[in-house]
Design a protein around this motif. Sequence first.
Motif, short mmCIF file in Angstrom:
data_model
loop_
_atom_site.label_atom_id
_atom_site.label_comp_id
_atom_site.label_asym_id
_atom_site.label_seq_id
_atom_site.Cartn_x
_atom_site.Cartn_y
_atom_site.Cartn_z
N GLU A 1 -10.56 -6.87 22.98
CA GLU A 1 -9.83 -5.63 23.16
C GLU A 1 -10.10 -5.05 24.55
O GLU A 1 -11.20 -5.15 25.08
CB GLU A 1 -10.26 -4.61 22.10
N THR B 1 -4.21 3.79 25.61
CA THR B 1 -3.55 2.55 25.22
C THR B 1 -4.59 1.46 25.04
O THR B 1 -5.65 1.48 25.69
CB THR B 1 -2.49 2.13 26.26
N TRP C 1 -5.07 -2.95 24.51
CA TRP C 1 -4.50 -4.29 24.55
C TRP C 1 -5.53 -5.28 24.01
O TRP C 1 -6.73 -5.01 24.04
CB TRP C 1 -4.17 -4.75 25.96
N GLY D 1 -3.71 -9.43 26.67
CA GLY D 1 -2.67 -8.56 27.20
C GLY D 1 -1.67 -8.04 26.20
O GLY D 1 -0.74 -7.33 26.59
N ASN E 1 -0.20 -5.44 23.83
CA ASN E 1 -0.40 -4.01 23.60
C ASN E 1 -0.50 -3.76 22.10
O ASN E 1 0.42 -4.06 21.34
CB ASN E 1 0.74 -3.20 24.19
N THR E 2 -1.64 -3.20 21.68
CA THR E 2 -1.87 -3.00 20.25
C THR E 2 -1.80 -1.54 19.81
O THR E 2 -1.78 -1.27 18.60
CB THR E 2 -3.25 -3.56 19.86
N ASN F 1 -0.74 2.72 21.55
CA ASN F 1 -0.63 3.68 22.65
C ASN F 1 -0.19 5.02 22.08
O ASN F 1 0.51 5.09 21.06
CB ASN F 1 0.32 3.19 23.75
N ALA G 1 4.20 -1.49 20.60
CA ALA G 1 2.83 -1.91 20.35
C ALA G 1 2.79 -2.73 19.07
O ALA G 1 3.62 -2.55 18.17
CB ALA G 1 1.91 -0.69 20.23
#
Length: 824
Positions: free
Chosen positions: A526, A555, A557, A561, A563-564, A566, A594
């Motif tokens: 992460e 945010t 990630w 990379g 995006n998990t 935000n 995300a």
Amino acid sequence: MVPGAPLRLPATAVRATSTPTLDGLDNDAVWQGAPMVDAFQEYQPRVGGEPRFRTEVRVAYDDRALYVFARMHDSAPDSIIALLSRRDVRTSSDHFIVVLDSYHDRRTGYEFAVNPAGVKRDYLVYNDSNEDGTWDAIWDVATRVDSLGWTAEFRLPFSQFRFPEQSAHTFGLMFLREIARTGERVSWPLFRRDAQGFISQAGDLVGLQNIPSPRRLEVTPYVLTKNTTRASDGGARTHPQQSTVGADLKMGLASNLTLDAAVNPDFGQVEADPSVLNLSAFEQYFEERRPFFLEGAGIFEFRNFCGDIDTGCRGLLYSRRIGRAPQLMGRYGDAASPQQSTILGAAKVTGRTRSGLSVGMLDVVTERMVGAEGRTIEPMTNYAVARLQQDLANGQSGVGAMVTAVHRSLDEWTTPWLRREAYTGGIDGRHRFGGRNYEATFSLSGSMVRGDARSIHQLQTDGVHRYQRPDDGLTVDSTRTSLAGLAQRVSLSKFGGGVTRFQFVYQRFTPGYETNDLGFQARADEQIARGWYAFQLLKPTTYYRRAFINSNIGTNWSAAGLNTWNSFNTNWHIELPTQWWLHWGITAQSIAPAYDDRVARGGPAVRVPSGFNYSVGVEGDPRRVLIPTLFIGGRRGDEGRHRSFWVEPNLQFRASSRFSTSLSASWQRADISAQWVRNRTDNVTGALQSLFAPLDQTTFSSSIRLNFTATPTLSLQVWGQPYLSTGDYDRLMLPAAPRAAKYADRWRVTAEDGGGFQFREWRSNVVARWEYRPGSTVFLVWQHGRSGYEDQSGQFAFGPEMRDLFGLPPNNTFLLKVSYWLNP
């Protein structure tokens, strides 16, 4: 001294030729000749204002103790608020506080507080502003309310705080006074809330000459008897009565180092954790409550993780791992198995050298715990921690290092499931600049765990790592016997100067980073970026006493990379001239696309639906007999399919100076658009299937507290919490196109019903505490609990749910603990 602050004369302590009588009167000879400190200034609500009432303080000392006499003038003595409570419980009373920086390092110190009823509180202060309320020193104070106001006369033994050996000493010193009915706070010297730090703003205490090194040895033996009953399938099972003897030891190893040791410690008088039904993909975090681990815990802080800026950092040491519930209870345990791992012995060395080096070392051994048929449910384990921090540039900067180690004595039952050894280590640093208003920090840490290939395979696939995910580029290696990783963190903050504050944080964890054998880590793999910006309006106006306006953006990630998460949040907190508080906040989630790569518990990443959360709240005037509080909030999102609403009322009632009670409740109704239910293997393809379903959930909980204080040393506390949660799943769903923007494209509905659940729990503590002499206590405790979980759907009905709750078989613990403080 804070840069830019006005010059001030130091306070002077005079040597007492005879010990002052601790009675709250100033008729001792030493008080007639001691210089007076009276240049107090208001720091809240007006910074630097002229105090309404005069405050006069004198300081004296002898070879054994420091003495402080404070006279708090008040034109209406009959209106002074003096509420009784047990020690270390803060009430809405008047208070007088003595702050000492005996190292004179501008970063560490001790607080001794008292209210007019004689209720004592004490704190250890570290990192310039962090308070450790679990620190309990042995000291005395006498208070008295008279026609002029009230007085406090302190005796603070030198054995209770640390200072270097030298012929002449200068201590940091600050006095603070709080006047409850007016909401006014005054101090000497002026404490500026718009400047960073607390201890660094203290003045100087001079005149201390030829203080002999105090003998620092304290032993507190205790005896304990305990009776328990535990619910089982055949009804309640009564365990044999347990009688235990143990002891706590505090010894000075040098003028600046202290050894704390515990032999066979017991923490049965500690309040139970609150009930929680955790449906998330991550472990639930619980606060530490045991005094041995809490006292001095600040020295072991290591800033390698901040999930949310306003919830603080969690580092390499999560002391709840020590003495934990046996990890293999669900595999080998039964109703007769022990509920907690026994701590055989623990030792802790803490201190600070004259050169500004802080030292912390901890070592604990826990006993092998045995479950059904003699199988091990928790092996004998050794936990070790070492922490060093060196101040530089007069405390403006600092560097540190920390290492932890866990060694387990594994056997045939534990080898496949637990790691044999686990190590973490790291370095960190900080630097303040710009008139101490700005701070930059960094940390770098690494981890290494070793064990049987089966245990490392399990680690790779657990909730922290999830190497088996199909879309993450990671692969599970079933032959590995070790796992290693790194974490980095940097931050830039502004915590003082003007009305603006900010903090920016970036941190990164590699997929193999693992600290959970002794630390707390929700997930690896992460990257996190957080930003906080705030206006702090501390100058009172016609419309408010103070106001805090915050904005947060963040945010996450994966390391690769993806995006998990935000979001953007703003929240406002305003104290009105009436001392009522108003709060409100709103959060927008998934502003950009995300994808949650953990929600499927090893399955594919699923799009996080966009939406927003909101909350509003009001808090009553804390000076009143009746103090109401109300918060409400909710969430909307996922094309209207996710809806929730919650309400949390609270009412505090102070019937008299001795008796108070509070009742809080929480009710939440949620329609969750897609809740993970379980994973299974497809019978045809053998592939992993992650099953979700819409969830209709209602949860109710309440917390009831009753406090009766007969004297500052004799109190009764009652706490109880019912917790009810009912959930009904709709049809099960499988991810069709899990990253699709539209809900209908994301899921494929099956013909299977998802079922539901009903969870009921009651937890309560009744604690009578009597400090029959300083440092010596008697605890009489009754802990009561009931818990039940059923896999069945149903509609929430409060009355039947409560009746069913109290129909569950009980768990009871009755405990009597007597300790005696010795200072040989």
